[in-house]
Design a protein around this motif. Sequence first.
Motif, PDB file in Angstrom:
ATOM      1  N   TYR A  32      40.980  48.793  35.765  1.00 31.32           N
ATOM      2  CA  TYR A  32      41.582  48.234  36.934  1.00 31.32           C
ATOM      3  C   TYR A  32      43.117  48.368  36.768  1.00 31.32           C
ATOM      4  O   TYR A  32      43.497  48.619  35.662  1.00 31.32           O
ATOM      5  CB  TYR A  32      41.412  46.882  37.420  1.00 31.32           C
ATOM      6  CG  TYR A  32      39.921  46.566  37.968  1.00 31.32           C
ATOM      7  CD1 TYR A  32      39.417  46.802  39.100  1.00 31.32           C
ATOM      8  CD2 TYR A  32      39.039  46.164  36.787  1.00 31.32           C
ATOM      9  CE1 TYR A  32      38.054  46.430  39.375  1.00 31.32           C
ATOM     10  CE2 TYR A  32      37.611  46.068  36.889  1.00 31.32           C
ATOM     11  CZ  TYR A  32      37.195  46.213  38.329  1.00 31.32           C
ATOM     12  OH  TYR A  32      35.922  45.711  38.525  1.00 31.32           O
ATOM     13  N   PHE A  72      41.080  32.026  36.898  1.00 27.59           N
ATOM     14  CA  PHE A  72      41.668  31.518  38.120  1.00 27.59           C
ATOM     15  C   PHE A  72      40.834  30.814  39.052  1.00 27.59           C
ATOM     16  O   PHE A  72      41.227  30.430  40.234  1.00 27.59           O
ATOM     17  CB  PHE A  72      42.277  32.485  38.698  1.00 27.59           C
ATOM     18  CG  PHE A  72      43.921  32.903  37.885  1.00 27.59           C
ATOM     19  CD1 PHE A  72      45.041  32.259  38.421  1.00 27.59           C
ATOM     20  CD2 PHE A  72      43.908  33.600  36.846  1.00 27.59           C
ATOM     21  CE1 PHE A  72      46.167  32.529  38.125  1.00 27.59           C
ATOM     22  CE2 PHE A  72      45.020  33.958  36.153  1.00 27.59           C
ATOM     23  CZ  PHE A  72      46.089  33.534  36.896  1.00 27.59           C
ATOM     24  N   SER A  73      39.367  30.731  38.584  1.00 26.75           N
ATOM     25  CA  SER A  73      38.478  30.158  39.759  1.00 26.75           C
ATOM     26  C   SER A  73      38.274  28.776  39.385  1.00 26.75           C
ATOM     27  O   SER A  73      38.891  28.193  38.477  1.00 26.75           O
ATOM     28  CB  SER A  73      37.135  30.829  39.331  1.00 26.75           C
ATOM     29  OG  SER A  73      36.690  30.628  38.141  1.00 26.75           O
ATOM     30  N   TYR A 120      38.947  41.779  33.319  1.00 25.54           N
ATOM     31  CA  TYR A 120      39.319  41.376  34.581  1.00 25.54           C
ATOM     32  C   TYR A 120      38.154  40.320  34.908  1.00 25.54           C
ATOM     33  O   TYR A 120      38.666  39.292  35.698  1.00 25.54           O
ATOM     34  CB  TYR A 120      38.704  42.612  35.365  1.00 25.54           C
ATOM     35  CG  TYR A 120      38.530  42.573  37.066  1.00 25.54           C
ATOM     36  CD1 TYR A 120      39.805  42.479  37.671  1.00 25.54           C
ATOM     37  CD2 TYR A 120      37.367  42.081  37.323  1.00 25.54           C
ATOM     38  CE1 TYR A 120      39.764  42.271  39.038  1.00 25.54           C
ATOM     39  CE2 TYR A 120      37.403  42.044  38.947  1.00 25.54           C
ATOM     40  CZ  TYR A 120      38.449  42.221  39.672  1.00 25.54           C
ATOM     41  OH  TYR A 120      38.378  42.094  41.107  1.00 25.54           O
ATOM     42  N   GLU A 121      37.077  40.253  34.655  1.00 19.11           N
ATOM     43  CA  GLU A 121      35.886  39.121  34.907  1.00 19.11           C
ATOM     44  C   GLU A 121      36.750  37.944  34.098  1.00 19.11           C
ATOM     45  O   GLU A 121      36.498  36.705  34.510  1.00 19.11           O
ATOM     46  CB  GLU A 121      34.715  39.622  34.174  1.00 19.11           C
ATOM     47  CG  GLU A 121      33.965  40.529  34.962  1.00 19.11           C
ATOM     48  CD  GLU A 121      32.618  40.862  34.590  1.00 19.11           C
ATOM     49  OE1 GLU A 121      32.303  40.560  33.232  1.00 19.11           O
ATOM     50  OE2 GLU A 121      31.676  41.196  35.329  1.00 19.11           O
ATOM     51  N   GLU A 122      37.419  37.982  32.841  1.00 21.63           N
ATOM     52  CA  GLU A 122      37.844  37.022  32.191  1.00 21.63           C
ATOM     53  C   GLU A 122      38.822  36.244  33.049  1.00 21.63           C
ATOM     54  O   GLU A 122      39.045  34.961  33.138  1.00 21.63           O
ATOM     55  CB  GLU A 122      38.342  37.193  30.701  1.00 21.63           C
ATOM     56  CG  GLU A 122      38.865  36.169  30.101  1.00 21.63           C
ATOM     57  CD  GLU A 122      39.048  36.484  28.623  1.00 21.63           C
ATOM     58  OE1 GLU A 122      40.044  35.839  28.063  1.00 21.63           O
ATOM     59  OE2 GLU A 122      38.966  37.624  28.125  1.00 21.63           O
ATOM     60  N   LEU A 123      39.678  37.116  33.691  1.00 24.80           N
ATOM     61  CA  LEU A 123      40.775  36.664  34.376  1.00 24.80           C
ATOM     62  C   LEU A 123      40.349  35.893  35.658  1.00 24.80           C
ATOM     63  O   LEU A 123      41.122  34.982  35.752  1.00 24.80           O
ATOM     64  CB  LEU A 123      41.536  37.870  34.700  1.00 24.80           C
ATOM     65  CG  LEU A 123      43.191  37.507  35.648  1.00 24.80           C
ATOM     66  CD1 LEU A 123      43.882  36.960  34.270  1.00 24.80           C
ATOM     67  CD2 LEU A 123      43.709  38.946  35.693  1.00 24.80           C
ATOM     68  N   GLU A 124      39.168  36.495  36.454  1.00 17.11           N
ATOM     69  CA  GLU A 124      38.665  35.701  37.528  1.00 17.11           C
ATOM     70  C   GLU A 124      38.328  34.521  36.926  1.00 17.11           C
ATOM     71  O   GLU A 124      38.491  33.450  37.759  1.00 17.11           O
ATOM     72  CB  GLU A 124      37.584  36.378  37.946  1.00 17.11           C
ATOM     73  CG  GLU A 124      37.880  37.781  38.891  1.00 17.11           C
ATOM     74  CD  GLU A 124      36.674  38.402  39.424  1.00 17.11           C
ATOM     75  OE1 GLU A 124      35.667  38.528  38.610  1.00 17.11           O
ATOM     76  OE2 GLU A 124      36.574  38.638  40.753  1.00 17.11           O
ATOM     77  N   ARG A 125      37.522  34.194  35.942  1.00 14.06           N
ATOM     78  CA  ARG A 125      37.232  33.102  35.447  1.00 14.06           C
ATOM     79  C   ARG A 125      38.261  31.920  35.333  1.00 14.06           C
ATOM     80  O   ARG A 125      38.179  30.639  35.718  1.00 14.06           O
ATOM     81  CB  ARG A 125      36.437  32.963  34.340  1.00 14.06           C
ATOM     82  CG  ARG A 125      34.942  33.666  34.428  1.00 14.06           C
ATOM     83  CD  ARG A 125      33.978  33.503  33.240  1.00 14.06           C
ATOM     84  NE  ARG A 125      34.433  34.138  32.023  1.00 14.06           N
ATOM     85  CZ  ARG A 125      34.348  35.276  31.729  1.00 14.06           C
ATOM     86  NH1 ARG A 125      33.537  36.168  32.459  1.00 14.06           N
ATOM     87  NH2 ARG A 125      34.765  35.920  30.536  1.00 14.06           N
ATOM     88  N   CYS A 149      45.386  42.054  28.358  1.00 16.47           N
ATOM     89  CA  CYS A 149      44.357  42.569  29.279  1.00 16.47           C
ATOM     90  C   CYS A 149      43.674  43.914  28.724  1.00 16.47           C
ATOM     91  O   CYS A 149      42.784  44.426  29.239  1.00 16.47           O
ATOM     92  CB  CYS A 149      44.922  42.629  30.724  1.00 16.47           C
ATOM     93  SG  CYS A 149      46.495  43.890  30.622  1.00 16.47           S
ATOM     94  N   SER A 185      49.154  41.853  42.485  1.00 14.39           N
ATOM     95  CA  SER A 185      47.852  42.179  42.850  1.00 14.39           C
ATOM     96  C   SER A 185      46.730  43.128  41.601  1.00 14.39           C
ATOM     97  O   SER A 185      47.614  43.842  40.647  1.00 14.39           O
ATOM     98  CB  SER A 185      47.830  43.325  44.020  1.00 14.39           C
ATOM     99  OG  SER A 185      48.507  44.474  43.648  1.00 14.39           O
ATOM    100  N   HIS A 202      37.334  46.022  32.419  1.00 10.70           N
ATOM    101  CA  HIS A 202      36.248  45.338  33.355  1.00 10.70           C
ATOM    102  C   HIS A 202      36.138  43.806  32.681  1.00 10.70           C
ATOM    103  O   HIS A 202      35.984  42.908  33.562  1.00 10.70           O
ATOM    104  CB  HIS A 202      35.108  45.895  33.426  1.00 10.70           C
ATOM    105  CG  HIS A 202      34.177  45.623  34.554  1.00 10.70           C
ATOM    106  ND1 HIS A 202      34.273  45.421  35.765  1.00 10.70           N
ATOM    107  CD2 HIS A 202      32.959  44.822  34.232  1.00 10.70           C
ATOM    108  CE1 HIS A 202      32.997  44.595  36.352  1.00 10.70           C
ATOM    109  NE2 HIS A 202      32.538  44.293  35.296  1.00 10.70           N
TER     110      HIS A 202
END
Length: 255
Positions: free
Chosen positions: A229, A254-255, A247-252, A207, A220, A244
């Motif tokens: 973050y 888990f989406s 963070y965006e890669e992690l969002e993708r 990360c 969290s 950042h």
Amino acid sequence: MEDGIRVVIADDEDGMRMILRKMIAKAGGFTLCAEATNGPELLRLVEQYRPQVCFLDVEMPGMTGLECARSIQDTDPRTILVFATAHDDYMAQAFEVYAFDYMVKPFKLERVMKTLERIRTVISSREKAAQPAQTLPAPRMTGAAATGRIMLHHKEGLNFVNQADILLVQRENRSTVLYATQGRRFETSEALGDVEARLDPKIFFRCHKSYIINLNVIDSITPYGRWTYVVHLVGTDQDALITHEKYEELERMFS
């Protein structure tokens, strides 16, 4: 030394150090440990006092602020770095070394106070999130990762660690440290990238240049600096930084 958030200032201008000194004192809740006038002196003071926050100029004798920031990050990546400088053209490079903030001289009192308040909030959040390490059931894994073990070299010999037990891997005091279930801690002189190469990429996520996290134990994520973050993990009082982009890669994922 009084209690408070530990701060070190580095600037070769006496006047700027005096201004920062007065602003930090006015904010309250901070303890100024020491002041440096050049890069090598800053690194010595960081080693001595282990400050939670460093205010540093970009252009300093001996070593630049950016060079110092890279060294400090390798010692303790959780150190909050605030650049206070007359040079606005180094901003992008400062955030590449995960600066918390970048203030361009001359700055107003209100600007510094807002940064100090954000620092206070971040450190308070870290302390509240910290909890005694607890025993966790191993994350559910299948295939090689379920039984995979990695071997770690250190000065006393070797450790063998089950991947299922690893919560976090990070750079710390110029070594690589693994935090595992049941409060265990393993230290090795191996590079973080060498350890990463032996971990299951479906479970472990790089990360940040200084951190690898177990995806199964993320609790969290909260804001840290401008482009960074904090990742809070279950089962350990350690946390990690995430950029950042990651963070965006992690969002993708888990989406």
